[in-house]
Design a protein around this motif. Structure first.
Motif, PDB file in Angstrom:
ATOM      1  N   UNK A 106       1.852 -19.883   0.010  1.00 20.37           N
ATOM      2  CA  UNK A 106       3.073 -18.859   0.935  1.00 20.37           C
ATOM      3  C   UNK A 106       2.798 -17.459   0.152  1.00 20.37           C
ATOM      4  N   UNK A 107       2.746 -16.776   0.335  1.00 17.91           N
ATOM      5  CA  UNK A 107       2.816 -15.164   0.275  1.00 17.91           C
ATOM      6  C   UNK A 107       4.201 -14.598  -0.367  1.00 17.91           C
ATOM      7  N   UNK A 108       5.272 -15.561  -0.833  1.00 18.54           N
ATOM      8  CA  UNK A 108       6.980 -14.962  -0.705  1.00 18.54           C
ATOM      9  C   UNK A 108       6.311 -14.759  -2.038  1.00 18.54           C
ATOM     10  N   UNK A 109       8.293 -14.670  -2.201  1.00 20.58           N
ATOM     11  CA  UNK A 109       8.364 -13.729  -3.778  1.00 20.58           C
ATOM     12  C   UNK A 109       7.393 -12.334  -3.679  1.00 20.58           C
ATOM     13  N   UNK A 110       8.014 -12.236  -5.375  1.00 15.88           N
ATOM     14  CA  UNK A 110       7.043 -10.647  -5.431  1.00 15.88           C
ATOM     15  C   UNK A 110       5.470 -11.420  -6.275  1.00 15.88           C
ATOM     16  N   UNK A 111       5.179 -10.353  -5.617  1.00 18.49           N
ATOM     17  CA  UNK A 111       3.558 -10.421  -6.164  1.00 18.49           C
ATOM     18  C   UNK A 111       3.183  -8.936  -6.236  1.00 18.49           C
ATOM     19  N   UNK A 184      -9.816 -15.971   1.518  1.00 17.29           N
ATOM     20  CA  UNK A 184     -10.334 -15.288   0.643  1.00 17.29           C
ATOM     21  C   UNK A 184     -12.276 -16.037   0.594  1.00 17.29           C
ATOM     22  N   UNK A 185     -12.747 -14.561   0.393  1.00 19.13           N
ATOM     23  CA  UNK A 185     -14.048 -16.291   0.554  1.00 19.13           C
ATOM     24  C   UNK A 185     -14.947 -14.598  -0.961  1.00 19.13           C
ATOM     25  N   UNK A 186     -16.374 -15.184  -0.597  1.00 24.03           N
ATOM     26  CA  UNK A 186     -17.621 -14.681  -1.462  1.00 24.03           C
ATOM     27  C   UNK A 186     -17.124 -14.209  -3.196  1.00 24.03           C
ATOM     28  N   UNK A 217       0.608 -16.002   4.265  1.00 26.03           N
ATOM     29  CA  UNK A 217      -0.502 -16.952   3.850  1.00 26.03           C
ATOM     30  C   UNK A 217      -1.511 -16.627   3.256  1.00 26.03           C
ATOM     31  N   UNK A 218      -2.139 -16.848   1.852  1.00 25.97           N
ATOM     32  CA  UNK A 218      -3.817 -16.708   1.822  1.00 25.97           C
ATOM     33  C   UNK A 218      -4.360 -18.172   2.069  1.00 25.97           C
ATOM     34  N   UNK A 219      -5.297 -18.256   2.149  1.00 29.83           N
ATOM     35  CA  UNK A 219      -5.958 -19.883   2.111  1.00 29.83           C
ATOM     36  C   UNK A 219      -7.170 -19.175   1.498  1.00 29.83           C
ATOM     37  N   UNK A 220      -8.391 -20.597   0.557  1.00 32.98           N
ATOM     38  CA  UNK A 220      -9.320 -20.075   0.404  1.00 32.98           C
ATOM     39  C   UNK A 220     -10.265 -21.739   0.344  1.00 32.98           C
TER      40      UNK A 220
END
Length: 250
Positions: A106-111, A184-186, A217-220
């Motif tokens: 989950x892309x919450x919080x500080x990136x 996220x790919x390749x 969100x991010x998935x791989x």
């Protein structure tokens, strides 16, 4: 979100992220073919409810793939239909292989905004494509198929490229954004630069881009025997949500 709903959602997203050259729907199953390039794009995805007799259905599908000189591959999860398909395939001498972990963060919080330079473009360019082929040592006969697949992606994309001194290619990756999910790919790093943190920087750059463009969100997907990659993604907060594997008739 139930496990079954999440599995189906990410399976759909990942099919859109890497479009097959041809996709046919047959009684709830998705049949994908792409000249034999990658298992994902040349396999049967049994992700929706079925009504046709399973044994008759398997024979029809086998004929379709054999007519194209393709191996018969089923991409399996815990949410396939019918529920006992895995055991049915095993009884029909389909071997199990290529077990893969599907992970989500989950892309919450500080990136934090990256302090390093990573080139990115929402359209695939020749430098990215040739770099990807070079780093993956891709056979020439597959390159035209890959190009056509990448050019047919219909959702938002980000082609990232990291360079070193004298413009030497260090790493590259592809982000595909759809429905608040960044796939996220390749992702590949030059052999000369592995185990030096460049893969982490590339992935962080992709996550930052995703969040800036609306991803929640991010998935791989990572094969279970790729221990360095599993370690990297774990450090970045990714957690396994389900696995998939193939049933293969040689």
């Amino acid at each position: 979100m139930s496990d079954e709903f999440l599995i189906r959602k990410i399976e759909e997203l990942s099919m859109n992220a890497l479009p097959a050259l041809e996709t046919v729907f047959y009684d709830g199953w998705v049949l994908r073919t792409s000249n034999g390039y990658t298992k994902r794009a040349n396999s049967i995805h049994p992700i929706y409810p079925s009504t046709v007799d399973i044994h008759h259905k398997m024979k029809i599908i086998e004929q379709k793939y054999l007519a194209r000189n393709l191996r018969i591959l089923y991409k399996m999860t815990d949410a396939v239909f019918p529920r006992d398909l895995d055991s049915i395939l095993e009884k029909h001498n389909y071997s199990k292989g290529a077990e893969t972990s599907v992970q989500v963060v989950e892309l919450k919080g500080l990136i934090e905004k990256p302090t390093w330079i990573v080139e990115h473009d929402q359209e695939m360019n020749e430098e990215w494509f040739s770099s990807f082929c070079l780093l993956n040592k891709m056979a020439h006969e597959h390159q035209s198929t890959l190009r056509e697949m990448l050019e047919s992606i219909s959702t938002t994309t980000c082609f990232m490229l990291m360079k070193g001194e004298n413009n030497e290619i260090i790493a590259c990756g592809l982000g595909v954004l759809e429905q608040n999910y960044l796939g996220l790919f390749d992702i590949v790093t030059n052999e000369k630069y592995r185990n030096r943190g460049y893969g982490t920087k590339l992935v962080k750059s992709m996550l930052y881009w995703g969040k800036e463009n609306g991803a929640k969100y991010a998935y791989l997907q990572v094969v279970l025997n790729n221990l360095p990659a599993l370690h990297l993604y774990s450090k970045l907060g990714f957690e396994e949500k389900y696995t998939y594997w193939y049933r293969i008739k040689e």
